[in-house]
Motif scaffolding. Sequence first.
Motif, PDB file in Angstrom:
ATOM      1  N   ALA A  64       0.815  -1.214   0.000  1.00 35.87           N
ATOM      2  CA  ALA A  64       0.000   0.000   0.000  1.00 35.87           C
ATOM      3  C   ALA A  64       0.852   1.270   0.000  1.00 35.87           C
ATOM      4  CB  ALA A  64      -0.931  -0.008   1.208  1.00 35.87           C
ATOM      5  N   TYR A  65       2.028   1.200   0.631  1.00 40.73           N
ATOM      6  CA  TYR A  65       2.798   2.433   0.799  1.00 40.73           C
ATOM      7  C   TYR A  65       4.189   2.387   0.212  1.00 40.73           C
ATOM      8  CZ  TYR A  65      -0.846   3.751   3.942  1.00 40.73           C
ATOM      9  OH  TYR A  65      -2.063   4.068   4.441  1.00 40.73           O
ATOM     10  N   ILE A  66       4.841   1.215   0.310  1.00 45.65           N
ATOM     11  CA  ILE A  66       6.272   1.202   0.005  1.00 45.65           C
ATOM     12  C   ILE A  66       6.522   0.850  -1.452  1.00 45.65           C
ATOM     13  CG2 ILE A  66       8.491   0.172   0.645  1.00 45.65           C
ATOM     14  CD1 ILE A  66       7.266  -0.272   3.445  1.00 45.65           C
ATOM     15  N   ASN A  67       5.859  -0.178  -1.933  1.00 44.53           N
ATOM     16  CA  ASN A  67       6.123  -0.623  -3.301  1.00 44.53           C
ATOM     17  C   ASN A  67       4.819  -1.060  -3.970  1.00 44.53           C
ATOM     18  OD1 ASN A  67       7.133  -1.612  -5.648  1.00 44.53           O
ATOM     19  ND2 ASN A  67       8.369  -3.256  -4.726  1.00 44.53           N
ATOM     20  N   PRO A  68       3.998  -0.104  -4.391  1.00 46.61           N
ATOM     21  CA  PRO A  68       2.666  -0.436  -4.913  1.00 46.61           C
ATOM     22  C   PRO A  68       2.714  -1.319  -6.156  1.00 46.61           C
ATOM     23  CG  PRO A  68       2.883   1.927  -4.507  1.00 46.61           C
ATOM     24  CD  PRO A  68       4.243   1.340  -4.387  1.00 46.61           C
ATOM     25  N   ARG A  69       3.831  -1.281  -6.891  1.00 50.23           N
ATOM     26  CA  ARG A  69       3.868  -2.071  -8.124  1.00 50.23           C
ATOM     27  C   ARG A  69       4.683  -3.346  -7.953  1.00 50.23           C
ATOM     28  NH1 ARG A  69       2.952   2.844 -10.081  1.00 50.23           N
ATOM     29  NH2 ARG A  69       5.037   3.585  -9.677  1.00 50.23           N
ATOM     30  N   CYS A  70       4.702  -3.891  -6.712  1.00 50.90           N
ATOM     31  CA  CYS A  70       5.523  -5.070  -6.481  1.00 50.90           C
ATOM     32  C   CYS A  70       4.957  -6.288  -7.213  1.00 50.90           C
ATOM     33  CB  CYS A  70       5.611  -5.367  -4.981  1.00 50.90           C
ATOM     34  SG  CYS A  70       4.025  -5.722  -4.230  1.00 50.90           S
ATOM     35  N   THR A  71       5.840  -7.238  -7.538  1.00 52.09           N
ATOM     36  CA  THR A  71       5.396  -8.472  -8.192  1.00 52.09           C
ATOM     37  C   THR A  71       4.857  -9.433  -7.134  1.00 52.09           C
ATOM     38  OG1 THR A  71       7.516  -9.543  -7.916  1.00 52.09           O
ATOM     39  CG2 THR A  71       7.215  -8.217  -9.914  1.00 52.09           C
ATOM     40  N   GLU A  72       4.196 -10.490  -7.592  1.00 50.96           N
ATOM     41  CA  GLU A  72       3.670 -11.475  -6.640  1.00 50.96           C
ATOM     42  C   GLU A  72       4.790 -12.134  -5.849  1.00 50.96           C
ATOM     43  OE1 GLU A  72       1.080 -14.127  -8.798  1.00 50.96           O
ATOM     44  OE2 GLU A  72      -0.639 -12.992  -8.079  1.00 50.96           O
ATOM     45  N   ALA A  73       5.907 -12.392  -6.529  1.00 53.85           N
ATOM     46  CA  ALA A  73       7.023 -13.050  -5.847  1.00 53.85           C
ATOM     47  C   ALA A  73       7.621 -12.134  -4.779  1.00 53.85           C
ATOM     48  CB  ALA A  73       8.085 -13.457  -6.853  1.00 53.85           C
ATOM     49  N   GLN A  74       7.730 -10.832  -5.093  1.00 51.93           N
ATOM     50  CA  GLN A  74       8.233  -9.874  -4.099  1.00 51.93           C
ATOM     51  C   GLN A  74       7.312  -9.833  -2.882  1.00 51.93           C
ATOM     52  OE1 GLN A  74       8.453  -6.385  -6.602  1.00 51.93           O
ATOM     53  NE2 GLN A  74      10.653  -6.179  -6.253  1.00 51.93           N
ATOM     54  N   GLU A  75       6.016  -9.870  -3.166  1.00 54.19           N
ATOM     55  CA  GLU A  75       5.022  -9.814  -2.098  1.00 54.19           C
ATOM     56  C   GLU A  75       5.195 -11.001  -1.157  1.00 54.19           C
ATOM     57  OE1 GLU A  75       0.635  -8.122  -2.729  1.00 54.19           O
ATOM     58  OE2 GLU A  75       0.777 -10.241  -3.193  1.00 54.19           O
ATOM     59  N   ALA A  76       5.303 -12.201  -1.739  1.00 56.78           N
ATOM     60  CA  ALA A  76       5.437 -13.396  -0.907  1.00 56.78           C
ATOM     61  C   ALA A  76       6.733 -13.388  -0.117  1.00 56.78           C
ATOM     62  CB  ALA A  76       5.334 -14.656  -1.766  1.00 56.78           C
ATOM     63  N   SER A  77       7.827 -12.891  -0.724  1.00 56.18           N
ATOM     64  CA  SER A  77       9.090 -12.919   0.012  1.00 56.18           C
ATOM     65  C   SER A  77       9.077 -11.885   1.127  1.00 56.18           C
ATOM     66  CB  SER A  77      10.283 -12.734  -0.925  1.00 56.18           C
ATOM     67  OG  SER A  77      10.398 -11.382  -1.295  1.00 56.18           O
ATOM     68  N   GLN A  78       8.395 -10.754   0.915  1.00 55.69           N
ATOM     69  CA  GLN A  78       8.211  -9.787   2.005  1.00 55.69           C
ATOM     70  C   GLN A  78       7.479 -10.423   3.180  1.00 55.69           C
ATOM     71  OE1 GLN A  78       8.700  -6.497   2.933  1.00 55.69           O
ATOM     72  NE2 GLN A  78      10.318  -6.505   1.407  1.00 55.69           N
ATOM     73  N   ALA A  79       6.420 -11.170   2.858  1.00 59.32           N
ATOM     74  CA  ALA A  79       5.617 -11.793   3.909  1.00 59.32           C
ATOM     75  C   ALA A  79       6.459 -12.773   4.709  1.00 59.32           C
ATOM     76  CB  ALA A  79       4.414 -12.497   3.299  1.00 59.32           C
ATOM     77  N   LYS A  80       7.281 -13.551   4.008  1.00 57.35           N
ATOM     78  CA  LYS A  80       8.109 -14.538   4.709  1.00 57.35           C
ATOM     79  C   LYS A  80       9.082 -13.849   5.655  1.00 57.35           C
ATOM     80  CE  LYS A  80       7.691 -17.896   0.993  1.00 57.35           C
ATOM     81  NZ  LYS A  80       8.377 -18.659  -0.064  1.00 57.35           N
ATOM     82  N   LEU A  81       9.683 -12.752   5.180  1.00 60.20           N
ATOM     83  CA  LEU A  81      10.610 -12.023   6.044  1.00 60.20           C
ATOM     84  C   LEU A  81       9.877 -11.427   7.242  1.00 60.20           C
ATOM     85  CD1 LEU A  81      12.955 -10.168   3.535  1.00 60.20           C
ATOM     86  CD2 LEU A  81      13.547 -11.968   5.159  1.00 60.20           C
ATOM     87  N   ALA A  82       8.707 -10.861   6.976  1.00 65.95           N
ATOM     88  CA  ALA A  82       7.945 -10.236   8.057  1.00 65.95           C
ATOM     89  C   ALA A  82       7.586 -11.248   9.130  1.00 65.95           C
ATOM     90  CB  ALA A  82       6.689  -9.575   7.504  1.00 65.95           C
ATOM     91  N   SER A  83       7.315 -12.504   8.724  1.00 67.35           N
ATOM     92  CA  SER A  83       6.951 -13.514   9.721  1.00 67.35           C
ATOM     93  C   SER A  83       8.101 -13.725  10.702  1.00 67.35           C
ATOM     94  CB  SER A  83       6.537 -14.831   9.042  1.00 67.35           C
ATOM     95  OG  SER A  83       7.661 -15.549   8.585  1.00 67.35           O
ATOM     96  N   LEU A  84       9.339 -13.536  10.220  1.00 63.90           N
ATOM     97  CA  LEU A  84      10.481 -13.654  11.132  1.00 63.90           C
ATOM     98  C   LEU A  84      10.540 -12.459  12.073  1.00 63.90           C
ATOM     99  CD1 LEU A  84      13.300 -14.867   8.695  1.00 63.90           C
ATOM    100  CD2 LEU A  84      11.833 -16.226  10.184  1.00 63.90           C
ATOM    101  N   VAL A  85      10.339 -11.269  11.518  1.00 61.47           N
ATOM    102  CA  VAL A  85      10.444 -10.046  12.328  1.00 61.47           C
ATOM    103  C   VAL A  85       9.425 -10.061  13.468  1.00 61.47           C
ATOM    104  CG1 VAL A  85      10.222  -7.537  12.295  1.00 61.47           C
ATOM    105  CG2 VAL A  85      11.357  -8.715  10.403  1.00 61.47           C
ATOM    106  N   VAL A  86       8.183 -10.483  13.138  1.00 60.57           N
ATOM    107  CA  VAL A  86       7.130 -10.491  14.151  1.00 60.57           C
ATOM    108  C   VAL A  86       7.497 -11.414  15.305  1.00 60.57           C
ATOM    109  CG1 VAL A  86       4.749 -11.156  14.594  1.00 60.57           C
ATOM    110  CG2 VAL A  86       5.316  -9.883  12.541  1.00 60.57           C
ATOM    111  N   LYS A  87       8.104 -12.554  14.980  1.00 57.27           N
ATOM    112  CA  LYS A  87       8.470 -13.485  16.050  1.00 57.27           C
ATOM    113  C   LYS A  87       9.559 -12.904  16.940  1.00 57.27           C
ATOM    114  CE  LYS A  87       7.323 -17.568  13.444  1.00 57.27           C
ATOM    115  NZ  LYS A  87       7.826 -17.234  12.118  1.00 57.27           N
ATOM    116  N   PHE A  88      10.479 -12.171  16.340  1.00 55.77           N
ATOM    117  CA  PHE A  88      11.495 -11.532  17.177  1.00 55.77           C
ATOM    118  C   PHE A  88      10.865 -10.453  18.050  1.00 55.77           C
ATOM    119  CE2 PHE A  88      14.558 -13.509  14.269  1.00 55.77           C
ATOM    120  CZ  PHE A  88      15.413 -14.047  15.219  1.00 55.77           C
ATOM    121  N   GLY A  89       9.890  -9.746  17.506  1.00 59.07           N
ATOM    122  CA  GLY A  89       9.163  -8.774  18.314  1.00 59.07           C
ATOM    123  C   GLY A  89       8.547  -9.434  19.539  1.00 59.07           C
ATOM    124  N   ALA A  90       8.009 -10.638  19.327  1.00 61.51           N
ATOM    125  CA  ALA A  90       7.404 -11.367  20.435  1.00 61.51           C
ATOM    126  C   ALA A  90       8.443 -11.709  21.496  1.00 61.51           C
ATOM    127  CB  ALA A  90       6.737 -12.641  19.927  1.00 61.51           C
TER     128      ALA A  90
END
Lengths: 72, 532
Positions: free
Chosen positions: B366-392
């Motif tokens: 929505a804000y950072i990369n509106p024209r991202c590809t599907e593969a970029q989107e999925a890899s962002q999600a995978k990375l974010a899942s790691l970050v959230v766990k470290f936040g926990a």
Amino acid sequence: MTTRQSSSGIHPRLWWRLLLLVPIIATLWVPWYNHLNPTFIGIPFLYWYLLMWVPLSAVCSAVVYFKTRDLV
Amino acid sequence: MQWSTLIVFLLLFVLVTVLGFVAAHWRKADLNQLHEWGLGGRRFGTWVTWFLLGGDVYTAYTFIAVPALVFGAGALGFFAVPYTIIAYPIVFAVLPRLWYVAHKHNYVTGADFVRGRYDSPLLGLLVAITGILATMPYIALQLVGMEVVISALGFPMSGWAADLPLLTAFVILAAFTYTSGLRAPALIAIIKDSLVYITVIATVVIIPMQLGGFGKIFAAVPPAKVLLAAPVGQSLGMYSAFATLALGSALALFIYPHVLTGVLSAKNARTLTRNMAFLPAYTLVLGLLALLGFMALAAGVDKVPQYAPFFKQYANSFAVPALLMHSFPGWFVGVGFAAIVIGALVPAAIMSIAASNLWTRSIYRAYINPRCTEAQEASQAKLASLVVKFGALVFVLALPATYAIQFQLLGGIWIIQILPALVFGLYTRWFHRYALALGWLAGMTAGTAIAAHLKFAGSIYPLHVFGYAIPGYAALYSLILNIAVAAALTVLLRLLGVAGGQDQTTPGDYRAAVPDRDSGAGDGQMAAPPTL
């Protein structure tokens, strides 16, 4: 068969959904069940009353499901 | 610690780990697409949805945190039973609407919906941030549950080696979430639930027999803990605390990102409502497990010298592990411990996937990369899942843990603030988008301030109204403030004529498609009379 009234009206059978309110009220009004007696196999009323509402709430949900499943 | 416990535990844990990685091949699809990785391709039927939603709700919360509260505070801890009873009727009534509108507009998260409904990227962003933030302490609760059990297996509790078992579990969780996405917890949930049911049935049958029946168990509990303190004079006592904890938790539960993920991954709305009649089976388990708190009191596990260091370190959270070790042979303790740890892993995976869906769809794209590809989107999600766990992990280390349940109650205080935008939005567009944003701000500020005032060690705030003290769950109080601010400002903004934005959805999007809707004006008008 899916039938539906206009978007402004509510299908009469959707009134069954009011049944979903029953377990909510029955388990949130504490004065009704904060008692020791009657006990059931040694369990104070508070505990078995609340546990009893687990299957009862499932029954309420199931009734609403079967009455309205062609409408959702 | 006994070797038989450790061996049984490790065997089950390895089995689950292998399954977690194999899950990538289940219902094979391209996991480089977000809706495949993060929603399992939206193809889950009644059974898988049941296991997934159950896996969401019944977690270390059920096994460790609720019995710990019953053990320490008595009847108050039983609020979890009405909470999980009333959550399902609420979901039944509300969430099919979200499923339809999300399906129609390809919304992956609640934030996507809010953004489209109110034409407000700001509101979408607030909902997304709240979801990610509130998920972290809930995952933290899972980590605490794992930590308590793993330490009970006999690993050292101090020094650098103390963190090794938890880190191992953490890394395995992160790795299979990364590779398999939502398929992993969906597949493991089936094993998890089998272990949970075996453990629960064994404990509620065998332990009361050992202790001489429920009559003796309750007789051993101090009388002040068996019932809720009745209202005295100008105070409502524990009555209001009990009811508001139940209601506030139920209202918070179904807007958590991970629950919405479970809802949106169902293949149709009827799958969802059918599930609401089956899911109370989990509530029964929760209620029986809550009674373990009293059984631990009656068995006097806190007075057993060999458990003393554990109670010192983990406080009441050690009640259930101690009770299992006290009552069962070593191999069965291994089964029970595996149930608890896997029961914490599954929801932690689902929660982190849900939070990363939020990050990716509602913030990154929505804000950072509106024209991202599907593969970029999925890899962002995978990375974010790691970050959230470290936040926990940060929450685990930073907050006091007298009662692990406080983590979940804190998450509830935050997540409930998106209810006006998300849930009211499913029914009406009366609220103004900026009013909702400011209501959110008021609720967030008030809720967090109360939690901080209580030093993050409690969630019950004694509100004083007309000379009465009404102790209640801070989430509910701050939600009321949130709604009041949003309503008042809506009136004001309407009077000032501030633009409300363009609604992306139409009334017909919120329910089943009707045959002739495409030909009509879109208002779902039907000539046929209702059949009864």
